[in-house]
Design an enzyme around this catalytic site. Structure first.
Site, PDB file in Angstrom:
ATOM      1  N   SER A 203       0.849  -1.191   0.000  1.00  0.00           N
ATOM      2  CA  SER A 203       0.000   0.000   0.000  1.00  0.00           C
ATOM      3  C   SER A 203       0.890   1.249   0.000  1.00  0.00           C
ATOM      4  CB  SER A 203      -0.948  -0.019   1.201  1.00  0.00           C
ATOM      5  OG  SER A 203      -1.977   0.925   1.046  1.00  0.00           O
ATOM      6  N   ASP A 273     -13.231 -18.533 -15.707  1.00  0.00           N
ATOM      7  CA  ASP A 273     -11.895 -19.127 -15.690  1.00  0.00           C
ATOM      8  C   ASP A 273     -11.954 -20.648 -15.735  1.00  0.00           C
ATOM      9  OD1 ASP A 273     -12.895 -19.678 -13.188  1.00  0.00           O
ATOM     10  OD2 ASP A 273     -11.567 -18.299 -12.132  1.00  0.00           O
ATOM     11  N   ASP A 277     -15.550 -21.300  -8.135  1.00  0.00           N
ATOM     12  CA  ASP A 277     -14.943 -21.414  -6.805  1.00  0.00           C
ATOM     13  C   ASP A 277     -15.037 -20.113  -6.029  1.00  0.00           C
ATOM     14  OD1 ASP A 277     -13.256 -19.928  -8.350  1.00  0.00           O
ATOM     15  OD2 ASP A 277     -11.446 -21.067  -7.910  1.00  0.00           O
ATOM     16  N   ASP A 435      -8.712  -5.759  -5.042  1.00  0.00           N
ATOM     17  CA  ASP A 435      -8.297  -4.728  -4.077  1.00  0.00           C
ATOM     18  C   ASP A 435      -9.328  -3.610  -4.020  1.00  0.00           C
ATOM     19  OD1 ASP A 435      -6.933  -2.537  -2.740  1.00  0.00           O
ATOM     20  OD2 ASP A 435      -5.067  -3.597  -3.126  1.00  0.00           O
ATOM     21  N   HIS A 473      -7.099  -6.029  -0.421  1.00  0.00           N
ATOM     22  CA  HIS A 473      -6.037  -5.150   0.057  1.00  0.00           C
ATOM     23  C   HIS A 473      -5.454  -5.711   1.362  1.00  0.00           C
ATOM     24  CE1 HIS A 473      -3.963  -1.286  -0.194  1.00  0.00           C
ATOM     25  NE2 HIS A 473      -4.014  -1.243   1.121  1.00  0.00           N
TER      26      HIS A 473
END
Length: 541
Positions: A203, A273, A277, A435, A473
């Site tokens: 960060s 993808d 999940d 994030d 994050h």
């Protein structure tokens, strides 16, 4: 050991105080007694200070990563040039059984406290020891100001009224001052200079990691930069715009609506993808339209839909914010946030928050909204009574000149990392695809700028960039994928043995599963087999 010339000034100055200190007298056991109240000469730091002094020395025994570690803790103050500026408070942990390496930690938010020197690197692994447990000498500082305990942690921007404090924090001057002073203390303690010096931060600390590579390419052998807020001024302007949007009547989506949005995005994009999940591994293919959640007539009719003002707010958060004026850093926009960011009720304080922005700014509003409020009050207007909701970042009026000036300090956007590469430096760059506080799109942008300036082939010679699907994050709260990777060992092998990372694997610390860590812009695609094993995925483009 590539920094012999770089550290020469520090070595010579230290040798003047520690006669005969050289490789033949090097020890793995720190001499703590000789550090108490030691004066740190201004001459050992390459940036202006009035010197410093050790304030306290103590021998500690702590359990770090399951290991009992004995170390000498040294607390010191570095004194400013401006008498009105705060001191830089720094700390060094000098382990017994030193491995002859050192690592500096970056901070977070507005900093103001010294990071835990026994902590791990960003997205660090659970099954490998933290740097101090590996017998690194670790060090860090508060970046040149002290947190007000009455303000939420890492959200005290009041130091912004002092120019030297702003440069120490935003421009990163405190990083180099702390690094130089720490090497001075390490040499005093061990009668040796570290063989390698590393930096790790996420960060704000991620911005600091990129900053040291940009400004002082010879200062660190290897750098780990996690979810870096490198274009800090650009992001602040976007956060200011979003603060105003979310403060409009009826625009703020409460926690139930945030959860609704998160679940609908997962439903729409999870399987792109190849595997359902609850981790969106191919975010570029996600084309979710929040207008599909519109309440009848656009009015707020309950937790099962979004009103028109709430849809506008969600779209604003996920759309690039461009300002119609020039700033001196050259930045022109902030790219916005993924739909997954901040939409999950499990991480409300970093995304939307649980209450709308207001004046005074509630501590339950989003972290970014509180960050904006502090920046307006102390960095921009330097008026603690200023209502940050009154300042429109699209039309700042008389504050434009100040904004432009601050951009030169806060946007650490030099993409020419060739000096760092020439010095032998290696950089590992990581970001979570979900994030909610620092956009992964911004890190994508910085990486692509480096490739454009340095060239793709040369970039791979010193830089790897990985985006972790599902990670948020700093693994805050309960993310969909709590990332853990032993980046420090990977960096050591690259720097010390010339072995670049090959097929790295990241662990989900919360769900006992693994995924390939794919180099951007690749992402892990499921090809069959055990869905919890990285071997069942391939990195696709």
């Amino acid at each position: 050991m590539r920094r012999l010339g770089v550290v020469a000034a520090v070595v010579l100055s230290a040798a003047a105080v520690v006669p005969g200190a050289d490789a033949t007298t090097a020890s793995a056991t720190p001499v703590c007694g000789g550090l108490d109240h030691l004066r740190i000469p201004a001459s050992v730091m390459s940036l202006p200070t009035t010197g410093g002094q050790v304030e306290a020395v103590s021998v500690k025994t702590s359990v770090v990563s399951g290991q009992t570690v004995q170390y000498c803790q040294v607390d010191a103050d570095l004194f400013p040039v401006d008498p009105a500026a705060p001191h830089i408070k720094m700390r060094v942990a000098l382990p017994y059984g030193w491995n002859h390496k050192a690592l500096m930690f970056g901070g977070g938010g507005y900093n103001g406290t010294i990071p835990d020197l026994a902590s791990n690197v960003p997205f660090g692994p659970a099954d490998q020891p933290a740097p101090l447990a590996r017998r690194y000498a670790t060090f860090a500082s508060d970046s040149g100001h002290q947190q007000n305990p009455a303000v939420p942690p890492s959200l005290d921007g009041s130091f912004g009224v002092n120019d030297e404090a702003v440069r120490n924090f935003s421009a990163g001057d405190a990083l180099k001052k702390t690094r130089d002073a720490s090497l001075f203390l390490i040499r005093h303690a061990y009668h040796a200079t570290p063989h390698e010096i590393y930096f790790a931060g996420g960060s704000t600390g991620g911005r600091e990691a990129l900053n040291v590579a940009q400004r002082w390419p010879d200062a660190f052998d290897g750098v780990i930069s996690g979810y870096p807020a490198w274009n800090n001024l650009a992001e602040v302007l976007d956060l200011g715009y979003l603060t105003q949007v979310l403060s409009r009547p009826g625009a703020f989506p409460g926690p139930e609506k945030q959860t609704l949005l998160y679940n609908k995005v997962i439903d729409a994009c999870d399987g792109l993808d190849g595997l359902k999940d609850r981790v969106v591994s191919n975010p570029d293919a996600c084309r979710f339209n929040p207008r599909t959640l519109r309440c009848p007539g656009g009015a707020d009719t309950g937790p099962g839909c979004l009103s028109d003002p709430q849809i506008d707010a969600v779209i604003a958060m996920s759309t690039p914010f461009r300002w119609p004026y020039r700033v001196a850093s050259g930045e022109t926009q902030y790219p916005g946030f993924p739909f997954l960011s901040g939409a999950d009720m499990r991480t409300p304080f970093l995304g939307f928050g649980t209450t709308a922005p207001a004046n005074p700014m509630p501590v339950t509003s989003g972290y970014g909204m509180q960050y904006w409020d502090q920046w307006v009050k102390y960095f921009l207007t330097r008026d603690p009574q200023y209502n940050s909701l009154d300042l429109d970042p699209r039309n700042p009026g008389k504050w434009l000149g100040r904004i432009s000036y601050l951009s030169t300090i806060q946007d650490r956007n030099n993409a020419d990392l060739r000096p760092f590469a020439r010095a032998g430096g290696k950089l590992l760059l990581l970001h979570g695809a979900a994030d909610e506080l620092v956009s992964p799109f911004a890190t994508n942008d910085y990486y692509e700028r480096v490739r454009d300036v340095v060239g793709p082939g040369q970039t791979r010679g010193f830089l790897r960039y990985y985006v972790v699907p599902g990670a948020n994050h700093a693994n805050f709260g309960t993310p969909a994928f709590a990332a853990g990777w032993d980046s420090l060992t990977a960096l050591e092998r690259w720097v010390e043995k010339g072995q670049s990372p090959v097929n790295p694997v990241v662990t989900d610390l919360a769900h006992n599963r693994t995924r390939p860590l794919c180099e951007f812009p690749a992402w892990p695609r499921y090809r069959g087999g055990n869905p919890d094993s990285a071997a069942s995925f391939t990195c696709a483009r």
